[in-house]
Design a protein around this motif. Structure first.
Motif, mmCIF file in Angstrom:
data_model
loop_
_atom_site.group_PDB
_atom_site.id
_atom_site.type_symbol
_atom_site.label_atom_id
_atom_site.label_comp_id
_atom_site.label_asym_id
_atom_site.label_seq_id
_atom_site.Cartn_x
_atom_site.Cartn_y
_atom_site.Cartn_z
ATOM 1 N N VAL A 61 1.994 4.762 1.184
ATOM 2 C CA VAL A 61 1.907 5.511 2.440
ATOM 3 C C VAL A 61 2.653 6.831 2.287
ATOM 4 N N SER B 80 4.182 0.314 2.033
ATOM 5 C CA SER B 80 4.080 -0.607 3.155
ATOM 6 C C SER B 80 3.746 -1.986 2.579
ATOM 7 N N THR C 147 2.261 -5.450 2.264
ATOM 8 C CA THR C 147 1.107 -6.117 2.862
ATOM 9 C C THR C 147 1.130 -7.625 2.636
ATOM 10 N N GLN D 254 0.847 -1.188 0.000
ATOM 11 C CA GLN D 254 0.000 0.000 0.000
ATOM 12 C C GLN D 254 0.884 1.240 0.000
#
Length: 88
Positions: free
Chosen positions: A59, A68, A70, A57
């Motif tokens: 950020v 980030s 996941t 994701q």
């Protein structure tokens, strides 16, 4: 571990994709926006040396943008590169 310090890995993050004719791309100027085929909350694809290795994701880190992780994607043994320089 010192040996690993000398290995470079090209990391790429793909936010999405889009198709358009070349003439349309050539007409685009500074500030042009290209619509992508994903929503803002969807995972991005993370590649290491052109091999998909993870999802993540986007950020915001102050004024910087980061990713980030996941999900780390496991590759099956059939598609892992084989060593040819001897045993591990």
């Amino acid at each position: 571990m010192a040996t690993f310090d000398e290995i470079n890995v090209d990391i790429s993050v793909v936010l999405g994709s889009s198709e358009m004719p070349v003439h349309q791309l050539l007409r685009m100027g500074r500030g042009a926006v290209i619509d992508l085929d994903v929503r803002e909350d969807e995972d991005v694809s993370i590649y290491a040396n052109n091999t998909l290795v993870a999802k993540g994701q986007v950020v915001l880190l102050g004024e910087r943008v980061g990713i980030s992780i996941t999900e780390v994607l496991m590759r099956s043994p059939e598609i892992r590169p084989m060593r040819t320089d001897g045993p591990l």
